[in-house]
Design a protein around this motif. Structure first.
Motif, mmCIF file in Angstrom:
data_model
loop_
_atom_site.group_PDB
_atom_site.id
_atom_site.type_symbol
_atom_site.label_atom_id
_atom_site.label_comp_id
_atom_site.label_asym_id
_atom_site.label_seq_id
_atom_site.Cartn_x
_atom_site.Cartn_y
_atom_site.Cartn_z
ATOM 1 N N ILE A 172 -10.183 5.313 -4.673
ATOM 2 C CA ILE A 172 -9.522 4.015 -4.893
ATOM 3 C C ILE A 172 -10.834 3.053 -4.821
ATOM 4 C CG2 ILE A 172 -8.417 2.200 -3.462
ATOM 5 C CD1 ILE A 172 -6.751 4.461 -2.067
ATOM 6 N N GLY A 173 -10.393 2.139 -5.795
ATOM 7 C CA GLY A 173 -11.656 0.870 -6.188
ATOM 8 C C GLY A 173 -11.080 -0.012 -7.110
ATOM 9 N N ARG A 174 -11.880 -1.002 -7.276
ATOM 10 C CA ARG A 174 -11.574 -2.014 -8.328
ATOM 11 C C ARG A 174 -12.166 -1.809 -9.670
ATOM 12 N NH1 ARG A 174 -13.330 -7.095 -4.420
ATOM 13 N NH2 ARG A 174 -14.758 -5.612 -3.839
ATOM 14 N N GLY A 175 -13.163 -0.942 -9.550
ATOM 15 C CA GLY A 175 -13.677 -0.676 -10.885
ATOM 16 C C GLY A 175 -12.932 0.322 -11.698
ATOM 17 N N ASP A 176 -13.332 0.421 -13.129
ATOM 18 C CA ASP A 176 -12.507 1.313 -14.225
ATOM 19 C C ASP A 176 -12.783 2.676 -13.651
ATOM 20 O OD1 ASP A 176 -11.899 -0.954 -15.212
ATOM 21 O OD2 ASP A 176 -13.548 -1.013 -16.967
ATOM 22 N N THR A 177 -13.823 3.082 -13.079
ATOM 23 C CA THR A 177 -13.909 4.607 -12.753
ATOM 24 C C THR A 177 -13.060 5.179 -11.672
ATOM 25 O OG1 THR A 177 -15.775 4.204 -11.296
ATOM 26 C CG2 THR A 177 -16.420 4.199 -13.713
ATOM 27 N N ALA A 178 -12.448 4.077 -10.942
ATOM 28 C CA ALA A 178 -11.437 4.599 -9.781
ATOM 29 C C ALA A 178 -10.504 5.379 -10.270
ATOM 30 C CB ALA A 178 -11.233 3.528 -9.085
ATOM 31 N N THR A 179 -9.884 6.407 -9.799
ATOM 32 C CA THR A 179 -8.604 6.992 -10.144
ATOM 33 C C THR A 179 -7.552 6.011 -9.756
ATOM 34 O OG1 THR A 179 -9.669 9.132 -9.178
ATOM 35 C CG2 THR A 179 -7.288 9.044 -9.691
ATOM 36 N N ILE A 180 -7.430 5.533 -8.702
ATOM 37 C CA ILE A 180 -6.448 4.452 -8.326
ATOM 38 C C ILE A 180 -7.114 2.933 -8.173
ATOM 39 C CG2 ILE A 180 -4.991 3.613 -6.588
ATOM 40 C CD1 ILE A 180 -4.987 6.753 -5.723
ATOM 41 N N THR A 181 -6.786 2.169 -9.159
ATOM 42 C CA THR A 181 -7.450 0.903 -9.250
ATOM 43 C C THR A 181 -6.662 -0.258 -8.472
ATOM 44 O OG1 THR A 181 -8.206 1.280 -11.621
ATOM 45 C CG2 THR A 181 -8.159 -0.942 -10.862
ATOM 46 N N THR A 182 -7.358 -0.786 -7.486
ATOM 47 C CA THR A 182 -6.622 -1.566 -6.484
ATOM 48 C C THR A 182 -7.632 -2.067 -5.643
ATOM 49 O OG1 THR A 182 -4.681 -1.997 -5.358
ATOM 50 C CG2 THR A 182 -6.073 -0.214 -4.602
ATOM 51 N N ASN A 183 -7.263 -3.439 -5.120
ATOM 52 C CA ASN A 183 -8.159 -4.234 -4.347
ATOM 53 C C ASN A 183 -7.438 -3.901 -2.769
ATOM 54 O OD1 ASN A 183 -9.547 -5.835 -2.652
ATOM 55 N ND2 ASN A 183 -9.704 -7.438 -4.139
ATOM 56 N N ILE A 184 -8.113 -3.152 -2.103
ATOM 57 C CA ILE A 184 -7.432 -2.924 -0.807
ATOM 58 C C ILE A 184 -7.274 -3.828 0.135
ATOM 59 C CG2 ILE A 184 -7.725 -0.271 -1.097
ATOM 60 C CD1 ILE A 184 -9.939 -0.436 1.059
ATOM 61 N N SER A 185 -8.261 -4.803 0.274
ATOM 62 C CA SER A 185 -8.388 -5.859 1.097
ATOM 63 C C SER A 185 -7.143 -6.889 0.778
ATOM 64 C CB SER A 185 -9.572 -6.798 0.933
ATOM 65 O OG SER A 185 -9.825 -7.302 -0.209
ATOM 66 N N LYS A 186 -6.330 -6.652 -0.473
ATOM 67 C CA LYS A 186 -5.190 -7.729 -0.766
ATOM 68 C C LYS A 186 -3.994 -6.990 -0.921
ATOM 69 C CE LYS A 186 -8.249 -10.940 -3.093
ATOM 70 N NZ LYS A 186 -8.496 -11.806 -4.346
ATOM 71 N N GLU A 187 -4.001 -5.821 -0.998
ATOM 72 C CA GLU A 187 -2.578 -5.083 -1.464
ATOM 73 C C GLU A 187 -2.723 -3.383 -0.979
ATOM 74 O OE1 GLU A 187 -2.033 -5.464 -5.518
ATOM 75 O OE2 GLU A 187 -3.615 -4.291 -6.107
ATOM 76 N N VAL A 188 -1.543 -3.228 -0.821
ATOM 77 C CA VAL A 188 -1.427 -1.650 -0.359
ATOM 78 C C VAL A 188 -1.309 -0.834 -1.677
ATOM 79 C CG1 VAL A 188 0.266 0.054 0.834
ATOM 80 C CG2 VAL A 188 0.088 -2.273 1.601
ATOM 81 N N PRO A 189 -2.277 0.205 -1.618
ATOM 82 C CA PRO A 189 -2.266 0.947 -2.866
ATOM 83 C C PRO A 189 -0.923 1.839 -3.227
ATOM 84 C CG PRO A 189 -4.260 1.199 -1.476
ATOM 85 C CD PRO A 189 -3.330 0.455 -0.694
ATOM 86 N N ILE A 190 -0.709 2.308 -4.093
ATOM 87 C CA ILE A 190 0.534 3.104 -4.561
ATOM 88 C C ILE A 190 0.065 4.445 -4.408
ATOM 89 C CG2 ILE A 190 2.487 3.594 -6.160
ATOM 90 C CD1 ILE A 190 2.408 0.686 -6.785
ATOM 91 N N LEU A 191 0.330 5.407 -3.555
ATOM 92 C CA LEU A 191 -0.112 6.587 -3.610
ATOM 93 C C LEU A 191 1.043 7.617 -3.772
ATOM 94 C CD1 LEU A 191 -2.401 6.647 -0.670
ATOM 95 C CD2 LEU A 191 -3.228 6.142 -3.010
ATOM 96 N N SER A 192 1.007 8.358 -4.823
ATOM 97 C CA SER A 192 1.927 9.441 -5.180
ATOM 98 C C SER A 192 1.469 10.815 -4.709
ATOM 99 C CB SER A 192 2.206 9.240 -6.504
ATOM 100 O OG SER A 192 1.401 9.681 -7.508
ATOM 101 N N THR A 193 0.546 11.109 -4.334
ATOM 102 C CA THR A 193 -0.099 12.070 -4.126
ATOM 103 C C THR A 193 -0.233 12.567 -2.564
ATOM 104 O OG1 THR A 193 -1.423 12.207 -6.139
ATOM 105 C CG2 THR A 193 -2.149 13.959 -4.525
ATOM 106 N N ALA A 194 0.103 13.807 -2.103
ATOM 107 C CA ALA A 194 -0.416 13.991 -0.667
ATOM 108 C C ALA A 194 -1.696 14.540 -0.711
ATOM 109 C CB ALA A 194 0.579 15.067 -0.002
#
Length: 303
Positions: free
Chosen positions: A30-52
């Motif tokens: 999880i990260g804000r950069g293009d290399t992240a699998t899940i692109t998001t800013n965790i300090s501002k929003e809840v990530p959407i995770l579809s994987t266990a």
């Protein structure tokens, strides 16, 4: 093993990813950069995770900045506390293991020797206080979701191209304006980021709270001499305590008049002239066996 890592592009995060790849774990980031699998800013929003996930390693955090305004203070809570909360809320399927990267700053101490994990958590500054609150949140969440939680309290991190105070020290020595105070024999705890990363897969199944250090706690003189020798420079000079104390008093007066933080004041003088070391016997009883910083200069000075 399916793993989720936050802060994967940071200094410690890169070492964590390298170790997990060596173990051939299946990794999402999880990260804000293009290399992240899940692109998001965790300090501002809840990530959407579809994987266990089997394991979550929460490395992301804000550090290495001295806040000067209320807005800058708030950023520590946004990243370290709200960011942690958002990651926990995103985990629809609780992992078996959750590792949280914390800091020895939670103890709120400018000096002390052989400080263990059961010392009071007295931090009042935003960095340490936000980490205390996040530790509590992770621990309570783990109990509620039957997840084994591990909290690693880290001192100064070493490695190639380090951030923070170590980078400043190296730069100051290269530019020939660094000096030791007195004999420079004050010791501080520190640890290799690579050793921390390698320990995570070992300790995650046991859970608990651990200080991690290299066990030797080098002095300022030992470090500065190593840095100077590596760059083929003269050893840094030493300035008597009394002279630096006078500088600290002057800085304190200027700070009160101008309300601007000075590079040397009474608190900084205390930090530079008194030891701050931590006890890692608890981790060592469970296999923690790190390298000594001072005996492996090429692992942090090969710039």
């Amino acid at each position: 093993m399916k793993v989720l890592v936050t802060g994967a592009s940071g200094f410690l995060g890169k070492h964590v990813i390298q170790e997990l790849e060596r173990l051939q774990y299946d990794i999402d980031t999880i990260g804000r950069g293009d290399t992240a699998t899940i692109t998001t800013n965790i300090s501002k929003e809840v990530p959407i995770l579809s994987t266990a996930y089997d394991l979550v390693i929460h490395v992301a955090g804000k550090a290495h900045v001295v806040p000067k305004t209320e807005a800058e203070k708030k950023e520590f809570y946004d990243v370290n506390l709200t960011g942690t909360q958002n990651v926990l809320e995103a985990l629809q399927n609780a992992p078996a293991y959750f590792v949280f990267i914390s800091t020895v700053s939670v103890y709120g101490l400018d000096f002390g020797d052989n400080i263990s994990e059961d010392a009071p958590l007295n931090a009042v500054e935003p960095y340490g206080k936000s980490k205390i609150m996040a530790e509590k949140m992770v621990t309570e969440w783990g109990k509620a979701h039957n997840t084994t939680t591990t909290i690693l309290r880290l001192p100064l991190l070493f490695g190639i191209n380090p951030p923070g105070n170590l980078k400043s020290m190296i730069n100051a020595i290269q530019k020939k304006y660094y000096f030791n105070i007195g004999k420079g024999d004050v010791r501080k705890s520190m640890v290799f980021a690579s050793d921390v990363a390698a320990f995570i897969p070992e300790i995650m199944k046991k859970g608990g709270i651990y200080n991690l250090t290299d066990g030797y706690h080098p002095s300022f003189k030992e470090l500065s001499d190593r840095i100077a020798a590596f760059h083929k420079l003269k050893k840094p000079i030493s300035i008597p305590h009394f002279i630096v104390w006078c500088m600290a008093i002057a800085g304190e007066v200027i700070q009160k008049v101008t309300r601007k933080k000075m590079p040397i004041n009474k608190r900084q003088f205390t930090k530079m002239t008194k030891p701050l070391t931590f006890n890692d016997k608890k981790a060592r009883s469970l296999g923690w066996n790190p390298k000594s910083i001072i005996n492996h200069p090429k692992d942090w000075l090969n710039l």
